[in-house]
Motif scaffolding. Sequence first.
Motif, mmCIF file in Angstrom:
data_model
loop_
_atom_site.group_PDB
_atom_site.id
_atom_site.type_symbol
_atom_site.label_atom_id
_atom_site.label_comp_id
_atom_site.label_asym_id
_atom_site.label_seq_id
_atom_site.Cartn_x
_atom_site.Cartn_y
_atom_site.Cartn_z
ATOM 1 N N THR A 155 5.609 -4.408 2.224
ATOM 2 C CA THR A 155 5.792 -3.508 1.093
ATOM 3 C C THR A 155 7.268 -3.395 0.738
ATOM 4 O OG1 THR A 155 5.718 -1.699 2.665
ATOM 5 C CG2 THR A 155 3.729 -2.109 1.398
ATOM 6 N N TYR B 240 5.580 -7.227 -3.705
ATOM 7 C CA TYR B 240 5.160 -5.829 -3.811
ATOM 8 C C TYR B 240 5.921 -5.113 -4.911
ATOM 9 C CZ TYR B 240 4.007 -1.048 -2.559
ATOM 10 O OH TYR B 240 3.555 0.240 -2.593
ATOM 11 N N PHE C 100 -2.028 10.993 -0.662
ATOM 12 C CA PHE C 100 -1.170 9.890 -0.224
ATOM 13 C C PHE C 100 -1.629 8.539 -0.762
ATOM 14 C CE2 PHE C 100 0.007 12.940 3.179
ATOM 15 C CZ PHE C 100 1.370 12.928 2.949
ATOM 16 N N ARG C 101 -2.737 8.509 -1.399
ATOM 17 C CA ARG C 101 -3.252 7.293 -2.025
ATOM 18 C C ARG C 101 -3.387 6.132 -1.036
ATOM 19 N NH1 ARG C 101 -1.605 5.744 -7.574
ATOM 20 N NH2 ARG C 101 -3.785 5.141 -7.499
ATOM 21 N N ILE C 102 -3.837 6.471 0.171
ATOM 22 C CA ILE C 102 -4.135 5.435 1.150
ATOM 23 C C ILE C 102 -5.508 4.857 0.803
ATOM 24 C CG2 ILE C 102 -4.749 5.075 3.577
ATOM 25 C CD1 ILE C 102 -2.630 7.086 4.322
ATOM 26 N N ALA D 147 5.376 3.944 4.499
ATOM 27 C CA ALA D 147 4.787 3.123 3.434
ATOM 28 C C ALA D 147 4.120 3.979 2.364
ATOM 29 C CB ALA D 147 3.791 2.129 4.024
ATOM 30 N N VAL D 148 3.374 5.001 2.784
ATOM 31 C CA VAL D 148 2.660 5.779 1.766
ATOM 32 C C VAL D 148 3.601 6.658 0.960
ATOM 33 C CG1 VAL D 148 0.446 5.788 2.965
ATOM 34 C CG2 VAL D 148 2.010 7.677 3.309
ATOM 35 N N CYS D 149 4.745 6.998 1.544
ATOM 36 C CA CYS D 149 5.663 7.855 0.796
ATOM 37 C C CYS D 149 6.690 7.061 -0.003
ATOM 38 C CB CYS D 149 6.370 8.825 1.729
ATOM 39 S SG CYS D 149 5.241 10.035 2.408
ATOM 40 N N LEU D 150 6.700 5.749 0.195
ATOM 41 C CA LEU D 150 7.674 4.922 -0.516
ATOM 42 C C LEU D 150 7.639 5.130 -2.040
ATOM 43 C CD1 LEU D 150 9.829 2.671 -0.185
ATOM 44 C CD2 LEU D 150 8.011 1.025 -0.504
ATOM 45 N N PRO D 151 6.441 5.155 -2.647
ATOM 46 C CA PRO D 151 6.416 5.339 -4.107
ATOM 47 C C PRO D 151 7.071 6.647 -4.559
ATOM 48 C CG PRO D 151 4.283 4.584 -3.341
ATOM 49 C CD PRO D 151 5.090 4.907 -2.120
ATOM 50 N N TYR E 116 10.822 6.493 -5.757
ATOM 51 C CA TYR E 116 11.261 6.018 -7.079
ATOM 52 C C TYR E 116 11.764 7.201 -7.876
ATOM 53 C CZ TYR E 116 7.832 2.316 -6.064
ATOM 54 O OH TYR E 116 7.084 1.341 -5.486
#
Lengths: 500, 350, 147
Positions: B45, B50, C142-144, A38-42, A45
């Motif tokens: 997500t 999202y 990681f912008r958590i 989830a955190v690496c999804l962006p 892009y």
Amino acid sequence: MDILSHLTPMFFGLIAAGTLVGIIFGAIPGMTATMAVAVCLPLTYALGLESGIALLLGLYVGGISGGMVPAVLLNIPGTPSSITTTFDGYPMAKRGEGERALKVGIVASIFGGLFSAAVLFFFAPVLADFAIKFSYVEKFLIILLALTVIASLCSNMLMGIFSGVLGVWLSLIGTYSITNGGNGEPRLMFDFMEYYLIDGFSLLPVLIGIFGLTTVLLDAEKGFKDETGQGPIKLKGGARFSFGIFKGQQINLVRSSGIGTFVGMLPGVGGSAASVLAYSQEKNFSRDSSQMGKGAPQGIVASESSNNALTGGALVPLLSLGIPGDSTTAILIGAFTLQGIQVGPLFIGNNMDTWYLMIIALVAANFLMFGIMYFAIRYIAKVIEVPKFILYPLIIMMCVVGAYAINYGIMFDVWTLLIFGVFGYVAHKIGLEVVPLIIGFILGNSAEVYFVKSIESYGNLTIFFTKSPIAVLLWALIAVSVAFAIYLRVCNRRQPIVES
Amino acid sequence: MKPFWGSTCLALLASAAIGLTTSAQAADDCPLPGNLRVVIGSTSTGGDTYQNSSIVVDRLADKLDINAKVDAVGAMAAFRALERSRRGNTVMIFHDQSYLGNLYGVNGYSDIFEDYVVGPTIAINPGNAYLVPKDSPYQSLEEIIDAAGNGKEVRVAIQPGGVSEIGFSALKNAVRLKYPGKEDNLVAVNTGSQADKNQMLFDGLADVIQGSVQANEQYTQLPADDQKAMRFVWLTARHDTIAQANEEGMGNTTREQLLQYVEPNVHVPMNADQDFTFDKEFFFLYNKDMDPAAIHCIDDALAEIYDEGEIQEQQKRAFFIPNFKPSQEAAGYLKEKRDEYATILDNLKG
Amino acid sequence: MESHWLSLFDVTINFDQSHLFFPRIVTWVLVILLALILLSRYRRVIPALKHTGRVLAGREGEFDHKRFFGTLVLTTGYFYLMSVLSDVFPNTGYSFLIMSVVFILLLSLLYVDHLTRRLFVIILLNALIAPTLAWYVLAQLFRITLP
């Protein structure tokens, strides 16, 4: 061949980077593979489809594998699916065989991972058609089969079953979620609790509370008397690792990987059921399971090969039905749609190159995972030499991060951690069995939905027996599983057991 | 103990200082925080909420020169977070579910027009669809309405209590208008995710399912002898909405083909002189006490972003239809939409 | 005849009440099991409760009150203050950072047995570096979302 042009060093570099980050996420108690993806999804892009896939699959495989590290060394499952790894991994670590246990786990992991990748590659469309034969009824029976593991895992039958049912009960607190087709009404709580408990307790905070925080509390009570800067567990000593351990484990490896792949394939059944099922089947059907739960490598083999086999399994419905097999692959769907790729029954046929690349990435990620873990292990295993006054505060902090981040920032999840940490401590004191309780908690929600929806759909209880040949087969497995558990118990009773 | 307290205080002060400097650097006349949290009403997500939110929020953050992050906390947690955030540090993006949940009386959904400030709309997901198996006896939605009117039970798999149910309710209402008293022949099969709904169709436990163009289009391309093959019978979107989609449509289904399944080709009367349509629209929600200047600021920034024209391309590529309306206009429009649907549900109750 | 027999197993669930169907079954099973447990071991329950009481009151057994209750108090305080402070520094993770430094320092000091100057420096450095690193990597890279 067009795909060869994609197989650049960059492609494999990203897989390696993903695998490494995934392992780290998996290895930190409270952080999971899903979170890593989830955190690496962006990032994907910007990377484009092929590179994005490389990164995400690396994260996925790494994250699932990394979960074994805290399970073995600290008795805290790094991800829910590595819960069964703690049963034998931690006893081994206590004997000074932490490194050996981890190596067994890694070998089992790569086997499971490659097995499921092969199954995915050769049989995905066929299996997807088979998986949709599993309706609510069959899925309920799978869950029931997984629940029977409680009978073989508990040390006292009555307490174990009670704990398991209590786990199920706790999982039902909250609303009967409309996203599962429920009516959204709250139950098992007082009105004033609704504000916090409307979504119930989340699995991950409960898990790390009961395993992580409870461990800290139990040790705090004893006062760390043996602490003089040295860890309590010796790193060396005990038997060393050799591939000879896997002699006689072929059946176990294939069976567990098969179970992992197959359970991964069933949308909604959930990854944790796979390792639980594989573990109980090994316990019931292996020639000698007397040492399981006391530090037998075969337990780790069953657990780790099945949970890594989930990766390929969960990709089957994703790529051949457009339906995610677990929470991590649900995020992968997002990655595809962001790149304008539609997933569904035509995905493989329409995107041959992408399909081959995914298989290559999956296989490569497994090998890279093996390479990274196998050589990093002697350093990772040192974690148990860290004195507890340093280690425990850090564990609590990371549990907070994990609990808070699992649902993207909800403070109540952090309180859940504390509630279940204390609950786990009390449970320990009054003789409740924590493992059956957690298994009940993990499976409770699915059990409810599949049970109630089966009855709603067919209106008659006999449907559970008459729905299909698959249902009959599952009942047979359930009966055998329960019978074996009782048989083993009777056998063990004949031998004198020294227990409290 | 002295050195320890000293260092803690130092750490506290240092961190506090960092905190103050960053939160003070938000854009000049914009009373928005330097770190904006955008919660969404979905926990996924990988889903449309999202995706849509991250497209818009990324551009918004660039435009306003702030940090903004989308958190998929889910509807209940998002409403809670919004309630707590009086100073506008947290805003929410959600879709029609936010008021439909309230209309259907789902636990935890309050009246958004009362309890929050409804902000600008940003996009439409035009994909809400109803499908039948490819070998279904029903060739069109009209046949389904007639079948129900003639006493045949038609089972529709939906997720209860919102976006997935509204089309079903409209259909029921249409049966009621044409064949008064027969609407109960249309039966809801309450289930969960898209996978569950598809499964209902494969198991023969439903005759019609609610789905989406995005998730189900490939199933409509399967050969008829495949047990998974499906067929669209209805897209709830307005004709004009689908007409704005890219010409290629989705997958192997072109825009032209999609237009066959929307009004006026498919006809679901809502009352004597109007057809029912439903566009799933995404919009902002703010805390009741949020500074109007901040709301204005987001409106203006979005207006600029949409004027530039790039975001529209990005949205259309992801099969969203750009649909920017500033706060005031959006609130009035959505309220009207809500009232229309409320009438349908009231008619069905009465 | 057969269908009559089968209809004994007919169950209809009213959707409006379906949220109670399964929980009711589970609750009953739970109550029955609890009764069984109490019946089969009632003789052991009361002495065990007494024992627990004595241990908690510190009259028996090895029980480190300071560390056990200290852990509970510190953890509760940590969580509580973190949620309070996160309203002061919203969406930055500073609350997590600050409170974690304090918490790790205090908990380490509570747990350590023979505090030497060297150990204190290690503990202090650990308390400063670990949360900062966690905060930097997770919240910044990681912008958590952190509290």
